[in-house]
Design a protein around this motif. Sequence first.
Motif, PDB file in Angstrom:
ATOM      1  N   UNK A 144       7.136  53.204  82.809  1.00 24.33           N
ATOM      2  CA  UNK A 144       5.840  53.791  83.150  1.00 24.33           C
ATOM      3  C   UNK A 144       4.955  53.874  81.913  1.00 24.33           C
ATOM      4  N   UNK A 145       3.650  53.744  82.138  1.00 26.72           N
ATOM      5  CA  UNK A 145       2.665  54.031  81.094  1.00 26.72           C
ATOM      6  C   UNK A 145       1.808  55.192  81.559  1.00 26.72           C
ATOM      7  N   UNK A 146       1.542  56.110  80.675  1.00 21.81           N
ATOM      8  CA  UNK A 146       0.915  57.370  81.062  1.00 21.81           C
ATOM      9  C   UNK A 146      -0.453  57.184  81.705  1.00 21.81           C
ATOM     10  N   UNK A 147      -1.253  56.233  81.243  1.00 16.84           N
ATOM     11  CA  UNK A 147      -2.598  56.073  81.799  1.00 16.84           C
ATOM     12  C   UNK A 147      -2.546  55.612  83.253  1.00 16.84           C
ATOM     13  N   UNK A 148      -1.566  54.756  83.583  1.00 17.94           N
ATOM     14  CA  UNK A 148      -1.417  54.310  84.964  1.00 17.94           C
ATOM     15  C   UNK A 148      -0.979  55.459  85.864  1.00 17.94           C
ATOM     16  N   UNK A 149      -0.033  56.241  85.379  1.00 16.77           N
ATOM     17  CA  UNK A 149       0.432  57.396  86.147  1.00 16.77           C
ATOM     18  C   UNK A 149      -0.708  58.384  86.361  1.00 16.77           C
TER      19      UNK A 149
END
Length: 707
Positions: A279-284
């Motif tokens: 996961x990447x935080x900006x996508x989440x």
Amino acid sequence: MDQSPFNLIANSLIAKISSSHISQASLDIGVYDDLQNFKESLLSIKALLRNIDFVKVQIYSTQLWLREIKHVLYDAENVLDEFECERLRNEMVNAHVNSRNKSVTDTVEEMEEQQIIQLRNILQKQKFLLVLDNVWFEDPLKWGELMNLMSSSMEGSKILVTTRSHSIASMMGTIPSHNLKGLSMEDSLFLFEKIAFKIEVGREIVNKCGGVPLAIRLLGKLFSDYEIHEWEFKTDIEFWDVTLDDSILPARPSSYLHMSFHLKQCFELFSLYPNNFVFHSSEVASLWAALGLLPSPNSDETLIDVANRYLLELMSGSFFQNFLNFGTSYYFQIHDSVNDLARSIAKYECHMVSSNIQNVPENVQHLSFAEDDLLGNSFTSKSVAVRTILFPIEGVGASSLAFLNMCVSRYRYLRILDLSDSTYETLPWSIGKLRHLRFLSLERNEKIKRVPVSICKLYNLQVLNLVGCIKLEILPKGLRNLVSLRQLGITTKEAVLPENDIANLNSLEILNIESCENLQSLFVGIKLPTLRTLTVTKCGSLKSLPLDINHFPQLETLLVDNCEYLDLTKGYDNLNSNLRLKAIHLHSLAQLSTIPCWLQESTSTLQSLLVVDCKNLEVLPEWLSTSSSLVSFGMVNCPKLMFLPNDFHRLTALGYFRIEGCPELCRKCQPQVGEYWSKISHINQIFVDQPEDIKEDEKEEQLEEEL
């Protein structure tokens, strides 16, 4: 604070109903009273379900009933969103006719004055019984005007006002007031049993309604949807005070039970992803925001800050593994057992479709697809309340036009439509009818040539991702109309971007420009006052990238990757950047021999510096040692880099250090024996690649031991 899911959803709905925009819109279309009645029902439901938490209910039939309430609340949220969509549409229409608005307003005011005079003449010396039923209008000035009109124009008239608002009742002045009480217990029970049926604990349930008929009718309707035997509980069971059954949560980190409801909802969305997903935080953050799962940020925050706060809380609760902190963003994975927990909790609302599991729950809200060949006749869903369509696995995307048309026509309340890795050559014009859509991604669609202009009518859209659409000839006209857009990703064959349109996106926080091979310049005189993250990747013709605090006052993350002709040291001679960057990531820049001096302005704010595949990088500046906030530092595949700054040991906040593919520097950073070991030994996470000669020596030693 009460954190039960139903109360928090109800609070959100009550806030929307109470907003001036919704109130005015409901008045305009004649449903104001209906909304206020529903608001009263919500207040009753809150009182009724005050201490219930969905995951803590141990009785299966009760779980079904609670889920039914939750779906009713979701349906109500969809209806209220229709009002918000209409408001945004009207704002955009009105923006084009501002010059006419003033004259129209003047005309309306003149008509109102004439109507008041006519009304006064009609009422003169007449006797009337005026009945104002279920009043909610709370403007004391308007009430004063009405009372003055009545008193001066009517003789002996009677006025009857009914209202549930004590403040309105207090405005009635000399009009006699009577406070009506709720239904008696017997009448309440009679009403409940008339709608539902007689059950053993009916009196306890009705007692929670406080005599409010609307609440009794709502609960009666919910109970009537199930058979009598499903609701015949033992009298010694306290219906609303239940305990947690361990079988509901097969893998249960104790910290989950202490999460806020907002965080629990966010956590459940992880069930849509496969094990070992990175996961990447900006996508989440984008997904959470699109679904309205994040609470309103504080005055000095954005939704990205709120999401990052949630991620750090989950990390501290040991829900994540391989967590990498890059200052303003994070990469992480989820433990398999934690993913099992998320799936167990969210199994009725979140569903991942695969060849093994295709039976979709009836009221599912969020769908993800693990394979691209499931979109034919084998996949069916009765639910029309779907809010999320995801293709989370890279390389797996949609290809069926029938599936896409079904999504557009059936799922009118879609908020997230992720068509990553799809193979569509175009999108249907009707996609512009998805008024609730917040997230639209066509990432890595390598066949699409044009995107219909109708998407520029998606005024609620927060994320538009066209990165990797390598055949996209032109961006849709009218991007400036996407007034809610916070994240924009672009790949196009155009030589010049519509910068004026982009500059008018007043909520834009993240801009990703990738594979724009014909692009030679960017941001000449353009201001992006809300932009926080800028990514420029694979723009082979780009030669300059002028950035300064006057044009980018909020910019904190800069990532530049694989722009072979871009020289970041040029164009700044007469420009004081004064940027306050927190993260700087430089990848595959052939022109780069040292860190550009204009980045020195960010030493007090810099948290992450990562340089990768810069073959000509030779020197790190001494000012880097003054970056007191630096927490993450990495140099990867920079073979000419041989030295660290002299005072590198003063970076006491540094927690992550990686040197790889830099032979001489790697040798100097070897644990215990390296020349630089004393400068880096205080760092918590150290990853240093071993030079080839050391690796060969170790192989020889190992061979000797074996012999």
